[in-house]
Enzyme design. Structure first.
Site, PDB file in Angstrom:
ATOM      1  N   GLU A  35       0.821  -1.210   0.000  1.00 47.89           N
ATOM      2  CA  GLU A  35       0.000   0.000   0.000  1.00 47.89           C
ATOM      3  C   GLU A  35       0.853   1.257   0.000  1.00 47.89           C
ATOM      4  OE1 GLU A  35      -3.052   0.258  -0.653  1.00 47.89           O
ATOM      5  OE2 GLU A  35      -3.587  -1.866  -0.556  1.00 47.89           O
ATOM      6  N   TYR A 118      -6.693   6.111   4.183  1.00 47.82           N
ATOM      7  CA  TYR A 118      -6.815   5.070   3.173  1.00 47.82           C
ATOM      8  C   TYR A 118      -5.947   3.867   3.521  1.00 47.82           C
ATOM      9  CZ  TYR A 118      -6.040   2.181  -0.837  1.00 47.82           C
ATOM     10  OH  TYR A 118      -5.925   1.068  -1.637  1.00 47.82           O
ATOM     11  N   ASP A 136      -9.812   5.624  -2.130  1.00 43.97           N
ATOM     12  CA  ASP A 136      -8.714   6.319  -2.800  1.00 43.97           C
ATOM     13  C   ASP A 136      -9.321   7.208  -3.881  1.00 43.97           C
ATOM     14  OD1 ASP A 136      -9.482   4.578  -4.835  1.00 43.97           O
ATOM     15  OD2 ASP A 136      -7.431   3.929  -5.294  1.00 43.97           O
ATOM     16  N   CYS A 193     -19.571  -0.223 -17.953  1.00 47.44           N
ATOM     17  CA  CYS A 193     -19.680  -0.168 -16.497  1.00 47.44           C
ATOM     18  C   CYS A 193     -20.776  -1.099 -15.979  1.00 47.44           C
ATOM     19  CB  CYS A 193     -19.964   1.258 -16.038  1.00 47.44           C
ATOM     20  SG  CYS A 193     -20.089   1.410 -14.239  1.00 47.44           S
TER      21      CYS A 193
END
Length: 300
Positions: A35, A118, A136, A193
């Site tokens: 991360e 985050y 994010d 989508c």
């Protein structure tokens, strides 16, 4: 919206998921390293360094013992080198306060150097499989568009939390990240989508300005790198990985042979950020001991 949205998202993700190596582990240290490396760095630049870093420093104790200089060396090619300093400081803190383990509670994670909301939630979700929501820039963009309006930070987090199906936090968050990276991009691919039926911006015909612009958590893009202080800073750190740098060399090393004052300012900021130290007129990586000449790049 929650049930239908989540079901459609996860159905799509079953066949569209990205194959990323850190998804094959639940090791909290490996997840934390990934991360931090992924912050403002493209995925394809992280895979190799992530594996090499973990091979050299497989846990917080190994990272803490290696010293900041070795962590900075292992960070080569990733940019934003201050993250390496933060990771080393976080490892030291974990050794001193958490028995050498990555904590799993949000407050302790947020107290680690370089760990923000985050990253803390990402560790909880992807290592400990908590049902938190990670936000994010990609997720924030999805939420602004599905809501059809600019959002505040608190509203973004609340909407993200509401979408998580209990017991499916790991998969849901991975799917949201992939949706933002592949479909709901700055220039979106709306026909592909899987959740367009729940997207207010799409349902309104995408009229007017994109609601993601200016919405909390959505990145506005990076400033120009070429010719920037960031470029000179990176050049100096890259040289420090190999050897010490004398003060009279700074301008040439940074790439500004006609602007010594600018190079000196950049070097001073590196020292302030913990990326270098200055011994008289000689700059080195922090905690490096030796003569001003070429220093070893082998692991400690």
């Amino acid at each position: 919206m929650t049930d239908g949205f989540s079901a459609a998202l996860l159905d799509w993700w079953c066949t569209a998921r990205r194959d990323l190596p850190w998804r094959d582990t639940r090791d909290p240290w490996a997840i934390l390293v990934a991360e931090l490396m992924l912050q403002q760095t493209q995925v394809d630049r992280v895979t190799g360094p992530w594996r090499a870093f973990l091979a050299a420093m497989p846990d917080p104790a190994a990272c803490a013992a290696a010293g900041a200089a070795q962590v900075i060396r292992r960070w080569e090619g990733l940019g934003y080198n201050r993250r390496a300093v933060h990771l080393h400081a976080a490892a030291v803190q974990m050794v001193e306060r958490h028995d050498g383990r990555v904590p799993d509670d949000l407050a302790s994670l947020l107290a680690l150097p370089g760990v923000g909301p985050y990253t803390a939630r990402a560790v909880r979700v992807f290592a400990f499989e908590r049902d938190d929501a990670v936000v994010d820039t990609n997720v924030a963009r999805i939420l602004a568009r599905t809501s059809g309006e600019r959002l505040t930070a608190s509203v973004v987090q609340r909407l993200a939390d509401d979408l998580v199906t209990p017991g499916r936090g790991w998969a849901h968050n991975q799917a949201m990240l992939d949706l933002g990276a592949r479909i709901c991009r700055p220039t979106p691919h709306c026909p592909d989508c899987p959740v367009r039926a729940w997207c207010r911006w799409e349902l309104d015909g995408r009229m007017g300005q994109d609601p993601a612009r200016g919405s909390a958590g959505v990145s506005g893009g990076q400033s120009r790198f070429e010719g920037s202080d960031r470029q000179g800073r990176g050049r100096l750190v890259d040289t420090l990985r190999r050897r010490a740098v004398e003060a009279h060399e700074l301008a040439v090393v940074c790439g500004w042979s006609d602007d010594a004052a600018r190079a000196e300012r950049v070097a001073e900021r590196l020292v302030a950020d913990g990326l270098a130290r200055c011994d008289g007129a000689t700059y080195r990586l922090p905690d490096v001991v030796g003569d001003p000449g070429l220093e070893s790049t082998s692991p400690a």
